[in-house]
Design an enzyme around this catalytic site. Structure first.
Site, PDB file in Angstrom:
ATOM      1  N   PHE A 189      -2.506 -84.696  83.759  1.00 37.44           N
ATOM      2  CA  PHE A 189      -1.551 -84.012  83.325  1.00 37.44           C
ATOM      3  C   PHE A 189      -0.829 -82.364  84.287  1.00 37.44           C
ATOM      4  O   PHE A 189      -1.685 -81.624  84.355  1.00 37.44           O
ATOM      5  CB  PHE A 189      -2.016 -83.860  81.878  1.00 37.44           C
ATOM      6  CG  PHE A 189      -0.241 -83.149  81.141  1.00 37.44           C
ATOM      7  CD1 PHE A 189       0.410 -84.148  80.362  1.00 37.44           C
ATOM      8  CD2 PHE A 189      -0.096 -82.080  80.413  1.00 37.44           C
ATOM      9  CE1 PHE A 189       1.587 -84.299  80.059  1.00 37.44           C
ATOM     10  CE2 PHE A 189       0.740 -81.616  79.783  1.00 37.44           C
ATOM     11  CZ  PHE A 189       2.020 -81.869  79.448  1.00 37.44           C
ATOM     12  N   ASP A 222     -10.471 -83.237  79.304  1.00 34.78           N
ATOM     13  CA  ASP A 222      -9.092 -83.562  78.772  1.00 34.78           C
ATOM     14  C   ASP A 222      -9.207 -84.531  77.768  1.00 34.78           C
ATOM     15  O   ASP A 222      -9.354 -85.229  78.276  1.00 34.78           O
ATOM     16  CB  ASP A 222      -8.214 -82.875  79.130  1.00 34.78           C
ATOM     17  CG  ASP A 222      -6.576 -82.216  78.900  1.00 34.78           C
ATOM     18  OD1 ASP A 222      -7.351 -82.991  77.492  1.00 34.78           O
ATOM     19  OD2 ASP A 222      -5.782 -82.602  79.721  1.00 34.78           O
ATOM     20  N   LYS A 262      -0.749 -84.167  68.945  1.00 34.16           N
ATOM     21  CA  LYS A 262      -0.609 -85.483  69.575  1.00 34.16           C
ATOM     22  C   LYS A 262      -1.399 -86.743  67.823  1.00 34.16           C
ATOM     23  O   LYS A 262      -1.067 -86.350  67.312  1.00 34.16           O
ATOM     24  CB  LYS A 262      -1.157 -85.796  70.546  1.00 34.16           C
ATOM     25  CG  LYS A 262      -0.876 -85.049  71.678  1.00 34.16           C
ATOM     26  CD  LYS A 262      -1.207 -86.256  73.344  1.00 34.16           C
ATOM     27  CE  LYS A 262      -0.379 -85.116  74.140  1.00 34.16           C
ATOM     28  NZ  LYS A 262       0.202 -83.757  74.333  1.00 34.16           N
ATOM     29  N   ARG A 310       6.879 -94.755  77.642  1.00 32.38           N
ATOM     30  CA  ARG A 310       5.522 -94.597  77.296  1.00 32.38           C
ATOM     31  C   ARG A 310       6.133 -95.084  76.274  1.00 32.38           C
ATOM     32  O   ARG A 310       7.055 -94.472  75.111  1.00 32.38           O
ATOM     33  CB  ARG A 310       5.233 -93.379  77.343  1.00 32.38           C
ATOM     34  CG  ARG A 310       4.618 -92.888  78.638  1.00 32.38           C
ATOM     35  CD  ARG A 310       3.699 -91.630  78.679  1.00 32.38           C
ATOM     36  NE  ARG A 310       4.602 -91.050  77.737  1.00 32.38           N
ATOM     37  CZ  ARG A 310       3.765 -89.480  77.361  1.00 32.38           C
ATOM     38  NH1 ARG A 310       2.371 -89.412  77.819  1.00 32.38           N
ATOM     39  NH2 ARG A 310       4.175 -88.216  75.981  1.00 32.38           N
TER      40      ARG A 310
END
Length: 416
Positions: free
Chosen positions: A129, A201, A227, A375
């Site tokens: 990321f 992560d 998330k 996605r």
């Protein structure tokens, strides 16, 4: 051939289905973007109102004590710990993922500077990321001690990239683009064999796939709560440090919340023992308090059940897309193998951005990532099997009719 009635039957048999009622999901929307921002728990609104109207409005500054504001980062950390294989007193919920990565990467490099001072390489993936790469780049520039990033282009190339020059291996457990999931235990073991430290992560893992940091032998972990953990937009991140490493060094953002005697108001910094030293400044209580609403729902199930449904949802989506949309230029870039798949599925399409915009206009919310990647996130707490079937049918119609070619779907928004 799977039918919609088959999906209705799967929903009727789904033991997790009742949890959906604990989320405020808008009518007419199929939400497949919980891998980017989780849906709102129903209780979050009342919780925010209570913090503002009662704890702040009536309690005023007394609420740091009477409402438990001061201990909230540690208390939330203890509630989250079980989802990532950590123990009580090992996790705090605080700051952002980027800030927490700066803390743990700095700490890891300080540890290595005493153990193996000639090691100057941080190994990570080109597809990590971007904020992780930016933080590492900024830190190495700031230190000016010869540290470099070694970027690896594929998971298969990682073992060869970790060598005697490596100080830290910094990886995201589930890749944000492809959904590829690393073998955390195997890569951590390899990292340790080479004398390096492992930072993980968990932004696309926590609450989505089972994680056991202790079993994996990890050294440091960070991740977000907005998330799969459904903490709200920009909700605070979390940080974990292996107990044997935690007190070896102080992290560089030495704010007053991390002081061992915070209200002694001393002029010199002395870090707290344990994970509390990874706190920094005053906590944003209203946002932080809402994280607990999502964790309350996780307390009603377990990660094994969530993982089982996640795999079933993603298997179904892949199957249906490949059946319904076989005539179109779709390329699956998410692993089919369960052991290598997170909880989102990505397909490439030459007009991926426009296709996603057309889907959103039809009430199916996914998102787009460069290059050409569509996605779709599957959150077992609230995604249904019937929604998967309906979403694929709408996708097929958009592709068949080339709806994506309309001018309004070509306009690029600032957030994709």
């Amino acid at each position: 051939m799977t039918t919609r009635n088959d999906c209705l039957a799967l929903d009727a048999q789904d033991a997790l289905a009742p949890l959906r009622q604990q989320f405020a999901l808008p009518e007419g929307v199929i939400y497949l973007d919980g891998n980017s921002l989780g849906a709102r728990p129903v209780t979050a609104l009342a919780r925010a109102q209570a913090v503002i109207a009662e704890e702040w409005g009536n309690g005023l500054i007394r609420s740091w004590n009477s409402a438990g504001w001061r201990d909230l980062p540690e208390r939330l950390g203890n509630r989250l710990a079980g989802l990532i294989g950590a123990g009580d007193g090992e996790v705090v919920v605080t700051d952002t993922t980027s800030i927490n990565l700066f803390k743990v990467l700095s700490a890891a490099l300080r540890v290595q500077a005493t153990r193996a001072p000639t090691r100057r390489v941080i190994v990570t993936e080109t597809s990590n990321f971007p904020t992780d790469l930016y933080i590492a780049e900024g830190l190495t520039d700031m230190l000016q001690q010869g540290y470099t990033l070694r970027l690896v282009d594929s998971p298969e190339a990682l073992p060869q990239a970790i060598d005697q020059d490596t100080a830290v291996v910094m990886l995201t457990h589930v890749n944000y683009k492809t959904g590829y999931m690393h073998d955390m235990q195997a890569l951590t073991a390899l990292t340790h064999e080479c004398g390096a430290l492992a930072i993980w992560d968990l932004a696309h893992s926590a609450g989505a796939v089972p994680v056991d940091l202790h079993q994996a032998g990890a050294d440091y972990a960070i991740g977000c709560t907005y998330k799969y953990l459904n903490g709200g937009p920009g909700s605070q991140a979390f940080v974990w440090v292996a107990p044997e490493l935690c007190d070896l060094v102080a992290q560089p953002l030495s704010g007053w919340f991390g002081h061992s005697r915070q209200f002694a108001m001393e002029s010199r910094y002395e870090p707290s023992s344990g994970i509390a030293r990874y706190l920094c400044g005053t906590q944003p209580i209203t946002s932080l308090a809402m994280v607990e609403c999502g964790l309350d729902i996780f307390a009603q199930t377990d990660m094994a059940s969530l993982r089982s449904k996640s795999l079933a949802l993603t298997d179904l989506f892949i199957q249906l897309v490949e059946q319904r949309c076989a005539a179109h230029e779709l390329t699956l870039i998410t692993p089919r193998e369960h052991a290598k798949r997170g909880s989102h599925v990505s397909f490439e399409h030459p007009e991926g951005y426009a296709v996603i915009q057309a889907l959103i206009a039809r009430g199916v919310i996914g998102d787009y990532r460069e290059p050409r990647i569509m996605r779709f996130g599957f959150t077992p707490l609230y995604t249904s099997f019937t929604e998967v079937w309906d979403a694929v049918q709408i996708l097929g119609e958009i592709l068949d009719q080339k709806t994506w070619s309309q001018e309004q779907y070509q306009i690029r928004h600032s957030v994709t």
